[in-house]
Structures are given as C-alpha cells and as structure tokens.
Design an enzyme around this catalytic site. Structure first.
Site, PDB file in Angstrom:
ATOM      1  N   HIS A   8     -13.431  30.304 -15.273  1.00  0.00           N
ATOM      2  CA  HIS A   8     -13.480  30.156 -13.825  1.00  0.00           C
ATOM      3  C   HIS A   8     -14.386  31.240 -13.211  1.00  0.00           C
ATOM      4  O   HIS A   8     -15.256  30.947 -12.392  1.00  0.00           O
ATOM      5  CB  HIS A   8     -12.072  30.256 -13.233  1.00  0.00           C
ATOM      6  CG  HIS A   8     -11.209  29.053 -13.453  1.00  0.00           C
ATOM      7  ND1 HIS A   8     -10.530  28.817 -14.623  1.00  0.00           N
ATOM      8  CD2 HIS A   8     -10.932  28.002 -12.649  1.00  0.00           C
ATOM      9  CE1 HIS A   8      -9.860  27.680 -14.522  1.00  0.00           C
ATOM     10  NE2 HIS A   8     -10.079  27.161 -13.339  1.00  0.00           N
ATOM     11  N   ASP A  49     -13.656  21.091 -10.766  1.00  0.00           N
ATOM     12  CA  ASP A  49     -13.603  22.416 -10.138  1.00  0.00           C
ATOM     13  C   ASP A  49     -14.966  22.704  -9.507  1.00  0.00           C
ATOM     14  O   ASP A  49     -15.976  22.792 -10.224  1.00  0.00           O
ATOM     15  CB  ASP A  49     -13.356  23.525 -11.172  1.00  0.00           C
ATOM     16  CG  ASP A  49     -11.937  23.565 -11.732  1.00  0.00           C
ATOM     17  OD1 ASP A  49     -11.051  22.870 -11.231  1.00  0.00           O
ATOM     18  OD2 ASP A  49     -11.748  24.344 -12.700  1.00  0.00           O
ATOM     19  N   HIS A  93      -6.231  19.943  -7.715  1.00  0.00           N
ATOM     20  CA  HIS A  93      -6.437  20.277  -9.133  1.00  0.00           C
ATOM     21  C   HIS A  93      -5.362  19.635 -10.002  1.00  0.00           C
ATOM     22  O   HIS A  93      -4.671  20.315 -10.757  1.00  0.00           O
ATOM     23  CB  HIS A  93      -6.501  21.796  -9.314  1.00  0.00           C
ATOM     24  CG  HIS A  93      -7.661  22.415  -8.605  1.00  0.00           C
ATOM     25  ND1 HIS A  93      -8.804  22.822  -9.244  1.00  0.00           N
ATOM     26  CD2 HIS A  93      -7.873  22.618  -7.279  1.00  0.00           C
ATOM     27  CE1 HIS A  93      -9.670  23.283  -8.349  1.00  0.00           C
ATOM     28  NE2 HIS A  93      -9.116  23.169  -7.144  1.00  0.00           N
ATOM     29  N   HIS A  95     -14.024  27.086  -5.680  1.00  0.00           N
ATOM     30  CA  HIS A  95     -12.635  27.245  -6.145  1.00  0.00           C
ATOM     31  C   HIS A  95     -12.308  28.707  -6.475  1.00  0.00           C
ATOM     32  O   HIS A  95     -11.161  29.125  -6.346  1.00  0.00           O
ATOM     33  CB  HIS A  95     -12.434  26.369  -7.384  1.00  0.00           C
ATOM     34  CG  HIS A  95     -11.105  26.471  -8.051  1.00  0.00           C
ATOM     35  ND1 HIS A  95      -9.906  26.531  -7.376  1.00  0.00           N
ATOM     36  CD2 HIS A  95     -10.772  26.509  -9.372  1.00  0.00           C
ATOM     37  CE1 HIS A  95      -8.915  26.595  -8.243  1.00  0.00           C
ATOM     38  NE2 HIS A  95      -9.408  26.603  -9.452  1.00  0.00           N
ATOM     39  N   HIS A 141      -9.759  16.413 -13.242  1.00  0.00           N
ATOM     40  CA  HIS A 141     -10.282  16.865 -11.950  1.00  0.00           C
ATOM     41  C   HIS A 141     -11.483  17.767 -12.095  1.00  0.00           C
ATOM     42  O   HIS A 141     -11.775  18.276 -13.174  1.00  0.00           O
ATOM     43  CB  HIS A 141      -9.175  17.530 -11.114  1.00  0.00           C
ATOM     44  CG  HIS A 141      -8.781  18.895 -11.575  1.00  0.00           C
ATOM     45  ND1 HIS A 141      -7.752  19.119 -12.442  1.00  0.00           N
ATOM     46  CD2 HIS A 141      -9.286  20.124 -11.273  1.00  0.00           C
ATOM     47  CE1 HIS A 141      -7.628  20.422 -12.655  1.00  0.00           C
ATOM     48  NE2 HIS A 141      -8.556  21.049 -11.966  1.00  0.00           N
ATOM     49  N   TRP A 150       0.840  -1.198   0.000  1.00  0.00           N
ATOM     50  CA  TRP A 150       0.000   0.000   0.000  1.00  0.00           C
ATOM     51  C   TRP A 150       0.871   1.241   0.000  1.00  0.00           C
ATOM     52  O   TRP A 150       2.061   1.188   0.312  1.00  0.00           O
ATOM     53  CB  TRP A 150      -1.039  -0.016   1.126  1.00  0.00           C
ATOM     54  CG  TRP A 150      -0.554  -0.160   2.557  1.00  0.00           C
ATOM     55  CD1 TRP A 150       0.652  -0.633   2.978  1.00  0.00           C
ATOM     56  CD2 TRP A 150      -1.292   0.152   3.738  1.00  0.00           C
ATOM     57  NE1 TRP A 150       0.710  -0.643   4.348  1.00  0.00           N
ATOM     58  CE2 TRP A 150      -0.469  -0.171   4.853  1.00  0.00           C
ATOM     59  CE3 TRP A 150      -2.564   0.656   3.982  1.00  0.00           C
ATOM     60  CZ2 TRP A 150      -0.874   0.016   6.175  1.00  0.00           C
ATOM     61  CZ3 TRP A 150      -2.964   0.834   5.306  1.00  0.00           C
ATOM     62  CH2 TRP A 150      -2.134   0.521   6.376  1.00  0.00           C
ATOM     63  N   ASN A 151       0.231   2.368  -0.381  1.00  0.00           N
ATOM     64  CA  ASN A 151       0.940   3.641  -0.518  1.00  0.00           C
ATOM     65  C   ASN A 151       0.175   4.742   0.181  1.00  0.00           C
ATOM     66  O   ASN A 151      -1.048   4.672   0.298  1.00  0.00           O
ATOM     67  CB  ASN A 151       1.039   4.043  -1.994  1.00  0.00           C
ATOM     68  CG  ASN A 151       1.792   3.046  -2.826  1.00  0.00           C
ATOM     69  OD1 ASN A 151       2.969   2.805  -2.618  1.00  0.00           O
ATOM     70  ND2 ASN A 151       1.104   2.440  -3.790  1.00  0.00           N
TER      71      ASN A 151
HETATM   72  C1  23J Z   1      -5.755  28.299 -10.040  1.00  0.00           C
HETATM   73  C2  23J Z   1      -5.529  29.486 -10.694  1.00  0.00           C
HETATM   74  C3  23J Z   1      -5.738  29.575 -12.048  1.00  0.00           C
HETATM   75  C4  23J Z   1      -6.195  28.474 -12.735  1.00  0.00           C
HETATM   76  C5  23J Z   1      -6.444  27.253 -12.077  1.00  0.00           C
HETATM   77  C6  23J Z   1      -6.201  27.185 -10.734  1.00  0.00           C
HETATM   78  C7  23J Z   1      -6.954  26.075 -12.818  1.00  0.00           C
HETATM   79  O1  23J Z   1      -6.940  25.995 -13.995  1.00  0.00           O
HETATM   80  C8  23J Z   1      -7.622  24.976 -12.100  1.00  0.00           C
HETATM   81  O2  23J Z   1      -7.132  23.849 -12.067  1.00  0.00           O
HETATM   82  O3  23J Z   1      -8.715  25.213 -11.599  1.00  0.00           O
HETATM   83  S1  23J Z   1      -6.461  28.600 -14.463  1.00  0.00           S
HETATM   84 MN    MN Z   2      -9.099  23.090 -11.394  1.00  0.00          MN
END
Ligand code: 23J
Ligand code: MN
Length: 257
Positions: A207, A75, A69, A79, A73, A61-62
């Site tokens: 985002h 979001d 992220h 976030h 993944h 195991w690990n």
């Molecule tokens: C943090 C800041 C900018 C970005 C991101 C994260 C991601 O792309 C992410 O993985 O949510 S652009």
């Molecule tokens: Mn992300």
C-alpha cells in the site's frame, strides 16, 4: 478486417475466452479485519426494496451497502496517506483499465508457508523465463489463496498473533513501485499486503509504496490458475465513485486459446 472485427471473430469462435477473475459479492464475502484501535469496513449486504409485492407489484430491486474495499476491489492511490495527492477511483485513466497482464505463480510455495513473501529474486527469475514485466500493465500474484474464499476464518487465517496470509517483502514492494514498469498489482488475498504486514517497516509496504507511486491494487481475485503467465489482457471495472478510495470491481481477462 479491423482489429475489432478480428477480436469479435476470435470471441465467437472461442479462440479468445473471457475468464472472470471476480469473487461473488454477498453477505458471505470475506472482509479484512484490522486490529483495535482501527476502524473496520462494513461487509456487503442487500436490503430489499420490493419483490413483486405491495411495495412494487411488478418489480424486484434492492439497496446495497458495502465498504469500498469489499471482495474483489480496486485500491486507488488516494487510499493511502502516501498517495493522498494522487487519483481517486473516479479519476483512473480508462487506458489503465484495459491493459496487458502477467501472472507470477507462487501457489506451491504458499501451500508450504502461508506467510510466504514474494522477493525481488523471484521476479528476476520470472523475467529470465518470461521476459520483462509489462510496461503499463498489471502483475497478478497467484498464491492459491482463492481456494479459501468461501470461509472468512480460513481466508483471514488469523491466530493470537494476527492474520497469516501470503504477501510481498518490503524490498520487493519498493522495487515494484519504483523500478518495475507495471501500473498495478493484483492478489488473491483480502489485501495486497501480507497478513503480517502490520509489523513491517514501513507497515503495509505494498500500500505505502505502490499507491504512493501512483500505482494501483486489486484484491481477492479468483481463477488466476486459468491465466497464462503472459499474453492475456486485463479488463478492470471499478465504479467511478467520486472522491472514492477504491471500489468493488468486475475484473475479467481475455485469454487466447
Ligand atoms: C485499510 C488498512 C489496511 C489495509 C487495507 C485497508 C486493505 O487491505 C485494503 O483493502 O486496501 S491492509
Ligand atoms: Mn483495498
């Protein structure tokens, strides 16, 4: 016969197939690289606890470590600062994790121009051909960028001006957040925004607008070429990290035929 009996029959007869849209997770999985002064995420790594040895004679195991992220993944709204009062990744309603999915294919355009930006007009043209975007479903944006996923440098495609990877225009990101009936957008690149989106107004508009509207993001998807434009079902399985801003996720699609 119930709908679930029907589904099992179709799965057993391979009339419904399961397409894995998840990139493998390893210490070679590409990670986003933000410019100074911003802090960056850790990559994925394994730390061995025991492997049939004196530390544990019958078991392997690990421990794992990774940023939320990393790789394929999810979001969550929280976030981004615009979604700070929204849901964390443990709070996503389960009906949002199994939902209809459509695919917009701009891979030919992105071969010509790695800075290609999806426009509202592209989505209007897509809807003329395929019908409305799915109410309560996902939009996946195919760019062909998954072909670079085994090479961090090619995947980020950065030069002295920063990364060059396809994305979505500011107006289109706002439209997806405010006008489209979708619950989220998925991409093949390291983030939902274009490589050059740090310089947009607002910066990182996917985002800012989508997460601000309580919608979701999915990144670093693979195998989108195996999906039809409409009619598939997406299964998204992020870990329910309490208070988490996102999570590595297994993402599968059920496809007829
Ligand atoms: C943090 C800041 C900018 C970005 C991101 C994260 C991601 O792309 C992410 O993985 O949510 S652009
Ligand atoms: Mn992300």
């Amino acid at each position: 016969m119930t709908v679930l009996d029907n589904l099992l029959d179709e799965l057993l007869a391979s009339r419904v197939t399961i397409v894995d849209l998840t990139a493998p997770l390893s210490d070679r999985t590409p990670i986003i690289q933000l410019p100074p002064p911003f802090a960056n995420t850790q990559g994925f790594s394994l730390q061995e606890i025991s492997r049939y040895d004196e530390r544990g004679p019958a078991w392997y195991w690990n421990n794992i470590s990774a940023g939320e992220h990393v790789g394929t993944h999810f979001d969550a709204p929280v976030h981004w600062v615009t979604g700070q009062d929204g849901l964390d990744v443990s709070q996503i309603p389960t009906q949002h994790l199994i939902a209809p999915v459509v695919v917009v294919d701009k891979s030919a355009e992105c071969v010509q121009d790695p800075n290609f930006l999806l426009q509202i007009a592209d989505l209007e043209a897509w809807q003329q051909k395929h019908g409305p975007l799915p109410d309560g479903g996902w939009l996946l944006y195919r760019t062909g960028w998954d072909s670079h996923a085994d090479d961090q440098a090619a995947f980020l495609n950065a030069d002295e001006t920063g990364p060059h990877t396809p994305g979505v225009s500011v107006e289109c990101a706002r439209w997806l957040a405010e006008q489209a009936p979708i619950i989220g957008m998925g991409v093949e690149t390291v983030g939902t925004d274009a490589g050059t989106a740090h310089s947009f107004d607002p910066p990182f508009p996917c985002h800012a607008f989508l997460l601000g509207a309580g919608k979701y993001g999915l990144t670093q998807l693979a195998n989108l070429a195996k999906l039809p434009p409409t009619g598939a079902i997406l299964v998204v399985a992020p870990l329910p990290i309490v208070g988490g801003s996102g999570s590595p996720a297994r993402v599968l699609a059920l496809v007829a035929g």
